[in-house]
Design a protein around this motif. Structure first.
Motif, short mmCIF file in Angstrom:
data_model
loop_
_atom_site.label_atom_id
_atom_site.label_comp_id
_atom_site.label_asym_id
_atom_site.label_seq_id
_atom_site.Cartn_x
_atom_site.Cartn_y
_atom_site.Cartn_z
N ILE A 2 14.23 -1.17 -3.10
CA ILE A 2 13.80 0.22 -2.95
C ILE A 2 12.31 0.35 -3.25
CG2 ILE A 2 13.99 2.54 -3.94
CD1 ILE A 2 17.00 1.95 -4.30
N TYR A 3 11.87 -0.27 -4.34
CA TYR A 3 10.47 -0.11 -4.71
C TYR A 3 9.52 -0.90 -3.83
CZ TYR A 3 10.91 3.37 -8.15
OH TYR A 3 11.12 4.58 -8.73
N ARG A 4 9.96 -2.01 -3.31
CA ARG A 4 9.10 -2.68 -2.33
C ARG A 4 8.83 -1.74 -1.16
NH1 ARG A 4 9.33 -8.90 -1.93
NH2 ARG A 4 9.93 -9.46 -4.04
N SER A 5 9.87 -1.06 -0.71
CA SER A 5 9.74 -0.11 0.39
C SER A 5 8.86 1.08 0.00
CB SER A 5 11.13 0.38 0.81
OG SER A 5 11.03 1.44 1.72
N ILE A 6 9.07 1.60 -1.20
CA ILE A 6 8.27 2.75 -1.66
C ILE A 6 6.81 2.36 -1.79
CG2 ILE A 6 7.85 4.27 -3.64
CD1 ILE A 6 10.91 4.41 -3.98
N PHE A 7 6.53 1.21 -2.40
CA PHE A 7 5.13 0.77 -2.53
C PHE A 7 4.49 0.62 -1.15
CE2 PHE A 7 6.36 -1.17 -6.76
CZ PHE A 7 5.52 -0.37 -7.52
N GLN A 8 5.21 0.03 -0.21
CA GLN A 8 4.67 -0.17 1.13
C GLN A 8 4.44 1.16 1.83
OE1 GLN A 8 3.80 -3.30 2.51
NE2 GLN A 8 2.74 -1.91 3.85
N ARG A 9 5.45 2.04 1.77
CA ARG A 9 5.38 3.31 2.50
C ARG A 9 4.34 4.27 1.92
NH1 ARG A 9 8.86 7.49 1.25
NH2 ARG A 9 10.15 5.94 0.23
N LEU A 10 4.36 4.46 0.59
CA LEU A 10 3.48 5.46 -0.02
C LEU A 10 2.07 4.96 -0.28
CD1 LEU A 10 5.80 7.21 -2.62
CD2 LEU A 10 5.14 8.00 -0.34
N SER A 11 1.96 3.68 -0.61
CA SER A 11 0.66 3.16 -1.03
C SER A 11 0.13 2.05 -0.16
CB SER A 11 0.77 2.65 -2.47
OG SER A 11 1.26 3.65 -3.31
N ASN A 12 0.92 1.62 0.82
CA ASN A 12 0.54 0.52 1.70
C ASN A 12 0.22 -0.74 0.89
OD1 ASN A 12 0.26 -0.54 4.27
ND2 ASN A 12 -1.95 -0.16 4.30
N LEU A 13 1.04 -0.99 -0.15
CA LEU A 13 0.84 -2.15 -1.00
C LEU A 13 1.97 -3.16 -0.80
CD1 LEU A 13 -0.06 -0.40 -4.39
CD2 LEU A 13 -1.63 -1.56 -2.82
N SER A 14 1.60 -4.41 -0.65
CA SER A 14 2.61 -5.48 -0.62
C SER A 14 3.04 -5.75 -2.07
CB SER A 14 2.01 -6.75 -0.02
OG SER A 14 1.02 -7.28 -0.91
N TRP A 15 4.16 -6.47 -2.25
CA TRP A 15 4.61 -6.79 -3.60
C TRP A 15 3.57 -7.63 -4.34
CZ3 TRP A 15 7.54 -4.50 -6.78
CH2 TRP A 15 7.94 -5.14 -7.95
N GLU A 16 2.86 -8.51 -3.64
CA GLU A 16 1.82 -9.32 -4.26
C GLU A 16 0.68 -8.44 -4.79
OE1 GLU A 16 3.21 -9.96 -1.20
OE2 GLU A 16 4.49 -11.54 -2.00
N GLU A 17 0.33 -7.39 -4.04
CA GLU A 17 -0.70 -6.46 -4.50
C GLU A 17 -0.21 -5.66 -5.70
OE1 GLU A 17 -3.16 -5.25 -0.53
OE2 GLU A 17 -1.00 -4.78 -0.55
N VAL A 18 1.06 -5.26 -5.67
CA VAL A 18 1.65 -4.53 -6.79
C VAL A 18 1.57 -5.38 -8.06
CG1 VAL A 18 3.84 -3.65 -7.72
CG2 VAL A 18 3.16 -3.10 -5.37
N ILE A 19 1.89 -6.65 -7.94
CA ILE A 19 1.84 -7.55 -9.09
C ILE A 19 0.43 -7.63 -9.65
CG2 ILE A 19 2.10 -9.97 -9.81
CD1 ILE A 19 4.73 -8.32 -9.52
N ARG A 20 -0.58 -7.67 -8.80
CA ARG A 20 -1.97 -7.69 -9.29
C ARG A 20 -2.29 -6.43 -10.08
NH1 ARG A 20 -2.91 -10.45 -4.46
NH2 ARG A 20 -3.69 -8.65 -3.34
N PHE A 21 -1.84 -5.27 -9.60
CA PHE A 21 -2.02 -4.03 -10.36
C PHE A 21 -1.29 -4.10 -11.69
CE2 PHE A 21 -3.15 -1.94 -6.29
CZ PHE A 21 -4.27 -1.24 -6.72
N ALA A 22 -0.06 -4.61 -11.66
CA ALA A 22 0.75 -4.70 -12.88
C ALA A 22 0.06 -5.58 -13.93
CB ALA A 22 2.14 -5.22 -12.56
N GLU A 23 -0.58 -6.64 -13.48
CA GLU A 23 -1.28 -7.53 -14.42
C GLU A 23 -2.37 -6.78 -15.18
OE1 GLU A 23 -2.41 -10.60 -11.69
OE2 GLU A 23 -0.58 -11.75 -12.06
#
Length: 130
Positions: A2-23
């Protein structure tokens, strides 16, 4: 999933980009909320998920919704409870997207020396992230 989809749809972020933000959130969580960081470490260890994945899910709103001006509603109030003194209540709804609705659960959290929390959480299977 669900969150992979939400990140992609709302923020145009791949999971790899999300991980960089999380770091970038990781040292702040460690410094400001070490007890919560310890819980995140326990969730990661108990689930077999990577610690950074659990951090990303816990920082999901800050990562995915940081540029949006819509979301949940929060409110707070103080109640006079008579001889017991005053009591403060903080509440937030969870109505920002219907796609998480089937994964919501109500829990209560009690920790020594901390206020009791009643909370709506999202139950997410870590296996879906892989």
């Amino acid at each position: 999933k669900i969150y992979r989809s939400i990140f992609q749809r709302l923020s145009n972020l791949s999971w790899e980009e999300v991980i960089r933000f999380a770091e970038a959130f990781q040292p702040t969580i460690q410094r400001l909320a070490p007890d919560l960081y310890e819980e995140i470490e326990g969730i990661a260890a108990g689930s077999g998920a990577a610690l950074i994945d659990i951090i990303a899910l816990n920082a999901r709103s800050e990562i995915a919704l940081g540029t949006l001006d819509d979301g949940c509603t929060s409110l707070a109030w103080t109640m006079n409870t008579g001889s017991a003194g005053r009591r403060q209540i903080l509440a937030q709804n969870w109505d920002w997207t219907e796609s998480v609705g089937e994964n919501l659960a109500m829990v209560s959290i009690s920790r020594p020396g901390k206020p009791k929390i009643w909370m709506v959480i999202e139950v997410i299977s870590i296996a879906l992230l892989e």
